[in-house]
Scaffold this motif. Structure first.
Motif, PDB file in Angstrom:
ATOM      1  N   VAL A  76       0.381  -1.128   0.110  1.00 34.33           N
ATOM      2  CA  VAL A  76       0.479  -0.075   0.057  1.00 34.33           C
ATOM      3  C   VAL A  76       0.808   0.970   0.179  1.00 34.33           C
ATOM      4  CG1 VAL A  76      -1.554   1.083   1.149  1.00 34.33           C
ATOM      5  CG2 VAL A  76      -1.861  -0.582   0.683  1.00 34.33           C
ATOM      6  N   LEU A  77       1.931   1.447   0.905  1.00 33.51           N
ATOM      7  CA  LEU A  77       2.898   2.345   0.704  1.00 33.51           C
ATOM      8  C   LEU A  77       3.024   2.837  -0.694  1.00 33.51           C
ATOM      9  CD1 LEU A  77       4.328   2.023   4.172  1.00 33.51           C
ATOM     10  CD2 LEU A  77       2.366   3.594   3.890  1.00 33.51           C
ATOM     11  N   ALA A  78       3.877   1.636  -0.805  1.00 33.31           N
ATOM     12  CA  ALA A  78       4.570   1.818  -2.533  1.00 33.31           C
ATOM     13  C   ALA A  78       3.881   2.111  -3.491  1.00 33.31           C
ATOM     14  CB  ALA A  78       5.209   0.260  -2.838  1.00 33.31           C
ATOM     15  N   TRP A  79       2.463   1.672  -3.080  1.00 32.96           N
ATOM     16  CA  TRP A  79       1.533   2.370  -4.368  1.00 32.96           C
ATOM     17  C   TRP A  79       1.089   3.416  -4.106  1.00 32.96           C
ATOM     18  CZ3 TRP A  79      -4.023   2.568  -3.089  1.00 32.96           C
ATOM     19  CH2 TRP A  79      -4.892   3.368  -4.175  1.00 32.96           C
ATOM     20  N   ARG A  80       1.384   3.960  -3.264  1.00 36.25           N
ATOM     21  CA  ARG A  80       0.654   5.129  -2.666  1.00 36.25           C
ATOM     22  C   ARG A  80       2.438   6.599  -2.789  1.00 36.25           C
ATOM     23  NH1 ARG A  80      -3.222   7.283  -2.733  1.00 36.25           N
ATOM     24  NH2 ARG A  80      -2.772   9.021  -0.892  1.00 36.25           N
ATOM     25  N   ARG A  81       3.398   5.822  -3.501  1.00 30.22           N
ATOM     26  CA  ARG A  81       4.794   6.641  -3.464  1.00 30.22           C
ATOM     27  C   ARG A  81       5.299   7.132  -2.754  1.00 30.22           C
ATOM     28  NH1 ARG A  81       4.667   5.045  -9.082  1.00 30.22           N
ATOM     29  NH2 ARG A  81       3.116   5.510 -10.288  1.00 30.22           N
ATOM     30  N   ALA A  82       5.302   5.887  -1.042  1.00 30.55           N
ATOM     31  CA  ALA A  82       5.848   6.673  -0.039  1.00 30.55           C
ATOM     32  C   ALA A  82       7.439   5.928  -0.706  1.00 30.55           C
ATOM     33  CB  ALA A  82       5.942   5.828   1.095  1.00 30.55           C
ATOM     34  N   PRO A  83       8.393   7.052  -0.216  1.00 35.94           N
ATOM     35  CA  PRO A  83       9.816   6.588  -0.197  1.00 35.94           C
ATOM     36  C   PRO A  83      10.268   4.997   0.119  1.00 35.94           C
ATOM     37  CG  PRO A  83       9.602   8.815   0.696  1.00 35.94           C
ATOM     38  CD  PRO A  83       8.369   8.259   0.854  1.00 35.94           C
ATOM     39  N   PHE A  84      11.062   4.989  -0.176  1.00 34.26           N
ATOM     40  CA  PHE A  84      11.174   3.626   0.174  1.00 34.26           C
ATOM     41  C   PHE A  84      11.991   3.315   1.378  1.00 34.26           C
ATOM     42  CE2 PHE A  84      14.829   0.132  -0.100  1.00 34.26           C
ATOM     43  CZ  PHE A  84      14.061  -1.324  -0.539  1.00 34.26           C
ATOM     44  N   VAL A  85      12.141   3.867   2.287  1.00 29.15           N
ATOM     45  CA  VAL A  85      12.806   3.845   3.486  1.00 29.15           C
ATOM     46  C   VAL A  85      11.369   4.233   4.506  1.00 29.15           C
ATOM     47  CG1 VAL A  85      13.506   5.121   5.502  1.00 29.15           C
ATOM     48  CG2 VAL A  85      15.017   4.942   3.042  1.00 29.15           C
ATOM     49  N   VAL A  86      10.361   4.597   4.165  1.00 29.20           N
ATOM     50  CA  VAL A  86       9.357   4.667   4.663  1.00 29.20           C
ATOM     51  C   VAL A  86       8.237   3.236   4.032  1.00 29.20           C
ATOM     52  CG1 VAL A  86       6.816   5.709   4.659  1.00 29.20           C
ATOM     53  CG2 VAL A  86       8.685   7.387   4.296  1.00 29.20           C
ATOM     54  N   VAL A  87       8.780   2.626   3.251  1.00 27.16           N
ATOM     55  CA  VAL A  87       7.595   1.385   2.931  1.00 27.16           C
ATOM     56  C   VAL A  87       8.624  -0.058   3.592  1.00 27.16           C
ATOM     57  CG1 VAL A  87       7.351  -0.301   1.045  1.00 27.16           C
ATOM     58  CG2 VAL A  87       7.085   2.250   0.847  1.00 27.16           C
ATOM     59  N   VAL A  88       9.503   0.336   3.770  1.00 29.35           N
ATOM     60  CA  VAL A  88      10.252  -0.826   4.431  1.00 29.35           C
ATOM     61  C   VAL A  88      10.177  -0.458   5.939  1.00 29.35           C
ATOM     62  CG1 VAL A  88      12.879  -1.648   5.294  1.00 29.35           C
ATOM     63  CG2 VAL A  88      12.330  -0.844   2.983  1.00 29.35           C
ATOM     64  N   LEU A  89      10.423   0.084   6.626  1.00 26.95           N
ATOM     65  CA  LEU A  89       9.930   0.845   8.019  1.00 26.95           C
ATOM     66  C   LEU A  89       8.191   0.574   8.791  1.00 26.95           C
ATOM     67  CD1 LEU A  89      12.848   3.658   8.727  1.00 26.95           C
ATOM     68  CD2 LEU A  89      12.125   1.399   9.371  1.00 26.95           C
ATOM     69  N   GLY A  90       8.155   0.323   7.418  1.00 26.47           N
ATOM     70  CA  GLY A  90       5.912   0.853   7.875  1.00 26.47           C
ATOM     71  C   GLY A  90       5.869  -0.729   7.585  1.00 26.47           C
ATOM     72  N   ALA A  91       6.500  -1.233   7.073  1.00 21.58           N
ATOM     73  CA  ALA A  91       6.396  -3.163   6.775  1.00 21.58           C
ATOM     74  C   ALA A  91       7.138  -3.756   7.550  1.00 21.58           C
ATOM     75  CB  ALA A  91       6.761  -4.064   5.533  1.00 21.58           C
ATOM     76  N   ALA A  92       8.477  -2.969   8.359  1.00 24.20           N
ATOM     77  CA  ALA A  92       8.869  -3.738   9.540  1.00 24.20           C
ATOM     78  C   ALA A  92       8.245  -3.724  11.104  1.00 24.20           C
ATOM     79  CB  ALA A  92      10.745  -3.023  10.063  1.00 24.20           C
ATOM     80  N   VAL A  93       7.524  -2.291  11.015  1.00 21.53           N
ATOM     81  CA  VAL A  93       6.370  -1.939  12.189  1.00 21.53           C
ATOM     82  C   VAL A  93       5.010  -2.463  12.630  1.00 21.53           C
ATOM     83  CG1 VAL A  93       5.708  -0.331  13.351  1.00 21.53           C
ATOM     84  CG2 VAL A  93       8.153   0.509  12.502  1.00 21.53           C
ATOM     85  N   THR A  94       4.716  -3.096  11.198  1.00 16.06           N
ATOM     86  CA  THR A  94       4.062  -3.611  10.967  1.00 16.06           C
ATOM     87  C   THR A  94       3.630  -5.084  11.262  1.00 16.06           C
ATOM     88  OG1 THR A  94       2.854  -2.116   9.253  1.00 16.06           O
ATOM     89  CG2 THR A  94       1.799  -4.520   9.651  1.00 16.06           C
ATOM     90  N   ALA A  95       4.872  -5.879  11.247  1.00 15.66           N
ATOM     91  CA  ALA A  95       5.158  -7.531  10.861  1.00 15.66           C
ATOM     92  C   ALA A  95       5.562  -6.978  12.985  1.00 15.66           C
ATOM     93  CB  ALA A  95       6.381  -8.096  10.505  1.00 15.66           C
ATOM     94  N   ALA A  96       6.787  -6.437  13.009  1.00 15.45           N
ATOM     95  CA  ALA A  96       6.939  -6.692  14.402  1.00 15.45           C
ATOM     96  C   ALA A  96       5.616  -6.181  15.238  1.00 15.45           C
ATOM     97  CB  ALA A  96       7.918  -5.194  15.309  1.00 15.45           C
ATOM     98  N   GLY A  97       4.594  -5.080  15.297  1.00 10.35           N
ATOM     99  CA  GLY A  97       3.674  -4.791  15.771  1.00 10.35           C
ATOM    100  C   GLY A  97       2.510  -6.349  15.899  1.00 10.35           C
ATOM    101  N   LEU A  98       2.454  -6.970  14.744  1.00 14.06           N
ATOM    102  CA  LEU A  98       1.659  -7.632  15.326  1.00 14.06           C
ATOM    103  C   LEU A  98       2.197  -9.235  15.667  1.00 14.06           C
ATOM    104  CD1 LEU A  98      -0.013  -7.775  11.506  1.00 14.06           C
ATOM    105  CD2 LEU A  98      -0.516  -7.340  13.155  1.00 14.06           C
ATOM    106  N   ARG A  99       3.570  -9.200  15.716  1.00 13.42           N
ATOM    107  CA  ARG A  99       4.288 -10.462  15.977  1.00 13.42           C
ATOM    108  C   ARG A  99       3.752  -9.698  18.303  1.00 13.42           C
ATOM    109  NH1 ARG A  99       8.839 -10.663  12.481  1.00 13.42           N
ATOM    110  NH2 ARG A  99       7.902 -12.272  10.760  1.00 13.42           N
ATOM    111  N   ALA A 100       4.191  -8.167  18.609  1.00  9.48           N
ATOM    112  CA  ALA A 100       4.605  -7.949  19.464  1.00  9.48           C
ATOM    113  C   ALA A 100       2.866  -8.548  20.125  1.00  9.48           C
ATOM    114  CB  ALA A 100       5.010  -6.802  19.675  1.00  9.48           C
ATOM    115  N   ALA A 101       1.639  -8.395  19.760  1.00 17.07           N
ATOM    116  CA  ALA A 101       0.400  -8.745  19.974  1.00 17.07           C
ATOM    117  C   ALA A 101       0.336  -9.904  19.735  1.00 17.07           C
ATOM    118  CB  ALA A 101      -0.258  -7.774  19.091  1.00 17.07           C
ATOM    119  N   GLY A 102       0.990 -11.107  19.591  1.00 12.19           N
ATOM    120  CA  GLY A 102       0.511 -12.558  19.857  1.00 12.19           C
ATOM    121  C   GLY A 102      -0.420 -12.946  18.453  1.00 12.19           C
ATOM    122  N   VAL A 103       0.125 -11.595  16.952  1.00 15.29           N
ATOM    123  CA  VAL A 103      -0.191 -12.440  15.743  1.00 15.29           C
ATOM    124  C   VAL A 103       1.113 -12.822  15.105  1.00 15.29           C
ATOM    125  CG1 VAL A 103      -1.635 -11.902  13.789  1.00 15.29           C
ATOM    126  CG2 VAL A 103      -2.078 -10.971  16.179  1.00 15.29           C
ATOM    127  N   ALA A 104       1.349 -14.577  15.252  1.00 14.72           N
ATOM    128  CA  ALA A 104       1.707 -14.956  14.644  1.00 14.72           C
ATOM    129  C   ALA A 104       1.966 -15.457  13.165  1.00 14.72           C
ATOM    130  CB  ALA A 104       2.851 -16.439  16.118  1.00 14.72           C
TER     131      ALA A 104
END
Length: 104
Positions: A76-104
């Motif tokens: 979604v971030l890439a489709w919205r033409r976000a900078p590459f760093v924002v795309v990578v950080l958004g994916a990492a934060v989302t995955a880490a947040g879901l794992r921290a919330a117990g959604v493995a």
């Protein structure tokens, strides 16, 4: 020269020759329009398959929901033409947040 070095050199020469053939034959060979369409579609299908297997599987099984969630956010971030760093950080934060919330 041992066999391994000879094999590596042969593969390097073959790879270089294979890459050189494209520009050399560019003006001589005309592909039909249907072949060009199919090769373009084939590239999209191949990239989609690689994305799906990388995003959904790990060790031969389902990777869990955190990784596909991160890939979805990155898409979604890439489709919205976000900078590459924002795309990578958004994916990492989302995955880490879901794992921290117990959604493995």
């Amino acid at each position: 020269m041992n066999g391994t070095v000879a094999l590596i050199l042969a593969l390097a020469v073959g790879t270089y020759a294979f890459r050189l053939v494209g520009p050399l034959l560019h003006g001589w060979v005309q592909l039909p329009a249907r072949v060009r369409e199919l090769s373009s579609a084939g590239a999209v299908v191949l990239l989609t398959a690689l994305l799906a297997t990388g995003a959904l599987t790990e060790g031969g099984g389902f990777a869990g929901w955190a990784r596909p969630g991160g890939v979805l956010v990155a898409g979604v971030l890439a489709w919205r033409r976000a900078p590459f760093v924002v795309v990578v950080l958004g994916a990492a934060v989302t995955a880490a947040g879901l794992r921290a919330a117990g959604v493995a």
